[in-house]
Write an enzyme that holds these catalytic residues in place. Structure first.
Site, PDB file in Angstrom:
ATOM      1  N   GLY A 148     -35.362 -37.074  -2.545  1.00 23.54           N
ATOM      2  CA  GLY A 148     -34.887 -36.279  -1.417  1.00 23.54           C
ATOM      3  C   GLY A 148     -35.951 -35.307  -0.962  1.00 23.54           C
ATOM      4  CD  GLU A 208     -47.249 -46.367  -5.938  1.00 22.60           C
ATOM      5  OE1 GLU A 208     -47.691 -47.428  -6.395  1.00 22.60           O
ATOM      6  OE2 GLU A 208     -47.713 -45.777  -4.944  1.00 22.60           O
ATOM      7  CB  SER A 232     -47.142 -42.629   9.335  1.00 22.20           C
ATOM      8  OG  SER A 232     -48.000 -41.593   9.790  1.00 22.20           O
ATOM      9  CG  ASN A 233     -50.126 -47.525   9.485  1.00 23.30           C
ATOM     10  OD1 ASN A 233     -49.809 -47.535   8.290  1.00 23.30           O
ATOM     11  ND2 ASN A 233     -50.005 -48.568  10.277  1.00 23.30           N
TER      12      ASN A 233
HETATM   13  C1  LIG Z   1     -38.195 -47.423   4.894  1.00 21.65           C
HETATM   14  C2  LIG Z   1     -38.404 -45.957   4.640  1.00 21.65           C
HETATM   15  C3  LIG Z   1     -38.109 -45.444   3.403  1.00 21.65           C
HETATM   16  C4  LIG Z   1     -38.275 -44.067   3.149  1.00 21.65           C
HETATM   17  N1  LIG Z   1     -37.918 -43.584   1.928  1.00 21.65           N
HETATM   18  C5  LIG Z   1     -37.972 -42.237   1.715  1.00 21.65           C
HETATM   19  C6  LIG Z   1     -37.473 -41.663   0.507  1.00 21.65           C
HETATM   20  O1  LIG Z   1     -36.984 -42.382  -0.389  1.00 21.65           O
HETATM   21  N2  LIG Z   1     -37.496 -40.319   0.357  1.00 21.65           N
HETATM   22  C7  LIG Z   1     -38.023 -39.495   1.309  1.00 21.65           C
HETATM   23  O2  LIG Z   1     -38.047 -38.301   1.111  1.00 21.65           O
HETATM   24  N3  LIG Z   1     -38.518 -40.001   2.476  1.00 21.65           N
HETATM   25  C8  LIG Z   1     -38.496 -41.345   2.707  1.00 21.65           C
HETATM   26  N4  LIG Z   1     -38.958 -41.869   3.906  1.00 21.65           N
HETATM   27  C9  LIG Z   1     -39.444 -40.946   4.936  1.00 21.65           C
HETATM   28  C10 LIG Z   1     -40.904 -41.110   5.314  1.00 21.65           C
HETATM   29  O3  LIG Z   1     -41.741 -40.587   4.353  1.00 21.65           O
HETATM   30  C11 LIG Z   1     -41.093 -40.488   6.712  1.00 21.65           C
HETATM   31  O4  LIG Z   1     -40.413 -41.315   7.632  1.00 21.65           O
HETATM   32  C12 LIG Z   1     -42.532 -40.409   7.127  1.00 21.65           C
HETATM   33  O5  LIG Z   1     -43.189 -39.438   6.389  1.00 21.65           O
HETATM   34  C13 LIG Z   1     -42.695 -40.102   8.611  1.00 21.65           C
HETATM   35  O6  LIG Z   1     -41.978 -38.976   8.982  1.00 21.65           O
HETATM   36  P1  LIG Z   1     -41.019 -38.996  10.258  1.00 21.65           P
HETATM   37  O7  LIG Z   1     -40.133 -40.158  10.122  1.00 21.65           O
HETATM   38  O8  LIG Z   1     -40.401 -37.684  10.393  1.00 21.65           O
HETATM   39  O9  LIG Z   1     -41.968 -39.293  11.483  1.00 21.65           O
HETATM   40  P2  LIG Z   1     -42.852 -38.202  12.261  1.00 21.65           P
HETATM   41  O10 LIG Z   1     -43.589 -37.389  11.299  1.00 21.65           O
HETATM   42  O11 LIG Z   1     -42.027 -37.547  13.288  1.00 21.65           O
HETATM   43  O12 LIG Z   1     -43.905 -39.164  12.982  1.00 21.65           O
HETATM   44  C14 LIG Z   1     -43.708 -39.762  14.254  1.00 21.65           C
HETATM   45  C15 LIG Z   1     -45.020 -40.378  14.670  1.00 21.65           C
HETATM   46  O13 LIG Z   1     -45.995 -39.358  14.811  1.00 21.65           O
HETATM   47  C16 LIG Z   1     -47.128 -39.648  14.015  1.00 21.65           C
HETATM   48  N5  LIG Z   1     -47.752 -38.405  13.547  1.00 21.65           N
HETATM   49  C17 LIG Z   1     -47.157 -37.379  12.892  1.00 21.65           C
HETATM   50  N6  LIG Z   1     -48.054 -36.441  12.601  1.00 21.65           N
HETATM   51  C18 LIG Z   1     -49.250 -36.862  13.078  1.00 21.65           C
HETATM   52  C19 LIG Z   1     -50.578 -36.331  13.073  1.00 21.65           C
HETATM   53  N7  LIG Z   1     -50.858 -35.160  12.514  1.00 21.65           N
HETATM   54  N8  LIG Z   1     -51.560 -37.061  13.650  1.00 21.65           N
HETATM   55  C20 LIG Z   1     -51.287 -38.267  14.215  1.00 21.65           C
HETATM   56  N9  LIG Z   1     -50.063 -38.814  14.244  1.00 21.65           N
HETATM   57  C21 LIG Z   1     -49.056 -38.116  13.680  1.00 21.65           C
HETATM   58  C22 LIG Z   1     -46.572 -40.490  12.900  1.00 21.65           C
HETATM   59  O14 LIG Z   1     -47.565 -41.247  12.263  1.00 21.65           O
HETATM   60  C23 LIG Z   1     -45.568 -41.345  13.619  1.00 21.65           C
HETATM   61  O15 LIG Z   1     -46.184 -42.416  14.248  1.00 21.65           O
HETATM   62  C24 LIG Z   1     -38.795 -43.227   4.160  1.00 21.65           C
HETATM   63  C25 LIG Z   1     -39.101 -43.768   5.410  1.00 21.65           C
HETATM   64  C26 LIG Z   1     -38.925 -45.124   5.671  1.00 21.65           C
HETATM   65  C27 LIG Z   1     -39.258 -45.670   7.025  1.00 21.65           C
END
Ligand SMILES: Cc1cc2nc3c(=O)[nH]c(=O)nc-3n(C[C@H](O)[C@H](O)[C@H](O)COP(=O)(O)OP(=O)(O)OC[C@H]3O[C@@H](n4cnc5c(N)ncnc54)[C@H](O)[C@@H]3O)c2cc1C
Lengths: 396, 354
Positions: A127, A244, A375-376
């Site tokens: 979480g 991991e 993310s990427n």
């Molecule tokens: C299948 C799945 C499983 C997951 N499991 C877990 C889990 O078990 N526990 C948990 O805590 N979280 C989990 N997550 C959450 C995951 O870590 C977040 O979705 C991720 O960190 C992206 O955050 P966000 O979704 O808020 O997107 P945002 O941060 O809002 O990003 C939106 C877009 O903006 C881009 N972006 C953001 N900041 C920047 C920057 N500085 N420069 C350039 N681009 C940027 C991102 O790359 C993305 O393309 C999971 C997510 C997925 C999809």
């Protein structure tokens, strides 16, 4: 990597073990729109792995199955993948994130309470993320206030993988908002049966409900569930996130390499007659196979460096980025080859890696590697700023 | 004479306007995804009342005597709204009927309009015929009263009633839950309603179908881009809108360029097709290749740019993605199109040589 005798002995041992223990029908039993089947098959398989001593090679040697070298762990993941075993989806966070966090940062009491429970099938979720704190994880706002011997926690977590099946949760909360945002974060262990918790599964792009939202309303967490020091949870979280140690990518890459035949199958409409391959398809197949081999080779090198204590800054990001792009292109090629069959057949097998037989499902699912766990775009920031030493973009 | 014909021309932008109003009113784009009634029948009825099906039929058959240029904005708006209906099968059939050399075709057009027949185009794989064929995924097949059957060879397209002996249609659940699809099988089908003879018939069916998908894709891609930009402006991370990260801005800019480039070709190809001007057959296939590619790339990136919410069922990113991916292959994949036109492309290049 060439094996020494001990590693090849381990390979043979696991192959024999799999021959006797892998349920031939696991795909049917945990596949499709079948949550009960998924849970039952995962539990059954997990129990077998624990009995065989193959679930916890990364744990210290005083624990059953523990004390294996990183090289042995890699061999195990490779052989389980090659043998066509299911992935350990339901228990992955328990075995890696939870266990490694407790082993490195927990108290004796926390280890004694949870590690044996994990071996018996306690399910954990992570979480960390919140609606407003994804890439910018340190912006998290779930509040914890200390009252006597408890923390009172209110807020919202999101995207917790398999959170709706979890018994326990690795929770990041804010205990101080006065200083730098990383400074006021605390790491807690939360019993998912506590009062005030509402877990709602979230439907994914594939139609599957694999992650969940967790609403926390004045949840009481005993102070003994604090991991590390109050306000020093950010450091603990880094341990969780690197727990991991690249093994997931070893497993996933191996599974991808072993699924390459599915692309050939789709390309030849199931005939296997490669003489008839369309030229442009043939060339795409070669390119993908080259990238899979490169991924394997890079993993081998970087894992060897890691074993030798020579890990460089950004290695993990380079690996993750290479893999996530490959996963998209690999499944996109499958989609192109399977054509209409990929568009219509929505049957899937949870926890099967690239083996669902439906390329649209695998393609959609591959986004998770591109978004979750940094993310990427965030990985590109790390590679450009920390590896290539380019100036940082100004961030809030 | 010319003046009166031009006077009778409907302004495509007026049609776009009325399409936008109708679709804003009647399309619930998530209906199929939430297992709600999709309203396709009511929308089809409204489209009929507005006279869309009459647009390109001649006045003698009760039509409005227009050309393809007035359909293009309709197809685009259907794509933008992620509408649940298939218009192009029927319209391509009407277009093709006028390309035949038989007078009986005009009576058929009149019958289509009068009876509200709905057509879907079935593309046979090489070697298949009405004696034995199966088409795994045909847009609009479950609601079609007739099929226009085309192959890849010399044989003329055939019009077959959906209830003719030997025709069977099975509804297909595809990943694109926003539109209906069916698998169509032919087994020893002998009742052919009409053979569409004429050199231009097959190219017209194809060009019309390709351009309809191209326009749909341009509409969908533009909408997807605009919703992505809106999301990026509103979503804050690291204390600022993610739209302010240059890496993301540039990607949005690249999509804009790809979409506008494709849009230009689609408009040009639509105009050429409308007047059967130079190169219309090749241009329409090229337009579809670029438009579908731009849509797929946009929608694929949309999921990524939305982050976690992009990976959910609840947000709309995947609606665009799944439709874009079906648009790309339905009735012929990009490779099929390339293979089909490469000869013409080379020949035109050689003829145009300095
Ligand atoms: C299948 C799945 C499983 C997951 N499991 C877990 C889990 O078990 N526990 C948990 O805590 N979280 C989990 N997550 C959450 C995951 O870590 C977040 O979705 C991720 O960190 C992206 O955050 P966000 O979704 O808020 O997107 P945002 O941060 O809002 O990003 C939106 C877009 O903006 C881009 N972006 C953001 N900041 C920047 C920057 N500085 N420069 C350039 N681009 C940027 C991102 O790359 C993305 O393309 C999971 C997510 C997925 C999809």
């Amino acid at each position: 990597m060439t094996d020494n005798d001990q590693l090849s002995g381990l390979r043979t041992e696991i192959r024999d073990w799999l021959a006797h223990n892998l349920p031939a029908d696991w795909r049917d039993r945990q596949g499709g729109d079948n949550t009960a089947g998924f849970l039952a098959m995962q539990r059954e398989w997990f129990t077998k792995l624990v009995e065989g001593g193959y679930a916890t090679p990364h744990w210290p040697k005083e624990w059953p199955g523990g004390g294996r070298s990183l090289a042995e762990q890699i061999v195990m993941f490779e052989e389980l993948a090659r043998g066509g075993a299911p992935r350990m989806s339901l228990f992955f966070v328990s075995l890696y994130h939870a266990a490694m966090t407790l082993i490195e940062c927990g108290t004796d009491a926390q280890r004694a309470r949870h590690l044996p429970a994990i071996l018996k099938g306690e399910v954990w979720c992570q979480g960390f993320s919140e609606p407003g704190a994804g890439s910018d994880l340190a912006a998290l706002r779930t509040r914890a206030e200390r009252r006597g011997d408890r923390y009172i926690v209110s807020g919202q977590k999101i995207w917790s993988t398999l959170g709706h099946f979890a018994d326990q949760c690795l929770l990041l909360v804010r205990t101080d908002s006065s200083g730098a945002k990383q400074a006021g974060i605390t790491f807690l262990l939360m019993d998912m049966k506590s009062k005030g918790i509402d877990v709602r599964p979230i439907r994914q792009i594939t139609g599957d409900e694999e992650f969940a939202e967790i609403f926390l309303d004045e949840v009481e967490i005993p102070v003994e569930n604090l991991v590390g020091q109050e306000n020093e949870g950010w450091k603990v979280a880094q341990v969780t996130l690197s727990s991991e140690r690249g093994l997931t990518l070893v497993e996933l890459t191996e599974r991808m390499a072993l699924s390459l035949w599915r692309l050939v199958d789709a390309a030849t409409q199931g005939t296997g007659d490669t003489g008839m391959l369309d030229r442009s398809v043939a060339r795409s197949l070669v390119d993908i196979s080259a990238r899979i081999e490169a991924m394997r080779a890079m993993l081998a090198t970087l894992m060897a460096n890691r074993m030798a204590g020579r890990e460089a800054v950004g290695d993990a990001s380079i690996l993750k980025l290479a893999y996530s792009r490959l996963s998209r292109d690999f499944t996109a090629l499958g989609l192109r080859l399977q054509s209409f069959a990929a568009m219509r057949d929505t049957r899937y097998v949870l926890g099967a890696g690239y083996e669902t037989g439906n390329w649209m499902f695998d393609f959609l699912n591959s986004y998770q590697y591109n978004i979750a766990g940094g993310s990427n775009e965030i990985q590109r920031n790390i590679v450009s700023e920390r590896v290539l030493q380019m100036p940082r973009e100004k961030l809030g | 004479m010319t003046a009166t014909i031009e006077d009778a021309r409907i302004d495509p932008e007026e049609i776009r306007d009325s399409a936008q109003r109708l679709l804003a009113d009647m399309v619930d784009r998530r209906a199929g995804w939430e297992a709600r009634p999709d309203g396709a029948a009511a929308l089809d009825q409204a489209m009929r009342e507005l006279g869309w099906y009459q647009l390109i039929a001649a006045e003698a058959e009760g039509g409005l005597g227009q050309r393809f240029d007035v359909l293009a904005p309709i197809y685009e708006e259907l794509g933008r709204s992620l509408a649940p209906v298939w218009l192009s099968g029927t319209m391509a059939t009407i277009d093709a009927l006028y390309a035949t050399v038989s007078a009986a075709a005009e009576q058929l057009v009149a019958a289509v309009l009068e009876n509200g027949w709905r057509m879907a185009v079935v593309t046979l794989a090489p070697g298949q015929s009405l004696a034995a064929a199966s088409a795994p995924m045909v847009g609009g097949a479950p609601d079609a009263t007739h099929f226009l059957v085309i192959g890849d060879g010399e044989a003329p397209p055939l019009l077959v009633a959906a209830d003719a002996p030997g025709v069977s249609v099975t509804e297909v659940t595809s990943w694109d839950l926003g539109r209906s699809y069916g698998a169509v099988e032919f087994s020893d089908v002998r009742n052919v309603l009409f053979r569409l003879e004429g050199d231009d018939v097959l190219p017209v069916v194809r060009a019309h179908s390709e351009l309809a998908l191209a326009c749909d894709s341009i509409g969908g891609a533009s909408q997807c881009l605009s919703e992505t930009v809106d999301y990026m402006l509103g979503r804050q991370q690291f204390g600022r809108p993610i739209a302010s990260f240059q890496a993301l801005k540039h990607r949005a800019a690249d999509h804009k360029v790809a979409i506008e480039l494709a849009r230009s070709l689609v408009s040009h190809a639509s105009r050429q097709f409308a007047v059967r001007g130079d190169g219309w057959a090749v241009l329409s296939a090229q337009a579809r290749i670029l438009a579908c590619e731009a849509y797929a790339a946009m929608a694929e990136d949309c999921v990524q740019l939305f982050g976690g919410v992009g990976f959910t069922w609840e947000y709309d990113a995947h609606l665009f993605l799944k439709r874009a991916l079906v648009n790309q292959i339905i009735g012929g994949s990009p490779d099929d199109l390339r293979d089909r036109i490469v000869g013409d492309v080379c020949q035109r290049a050689q003829t145009a040589r300095l």
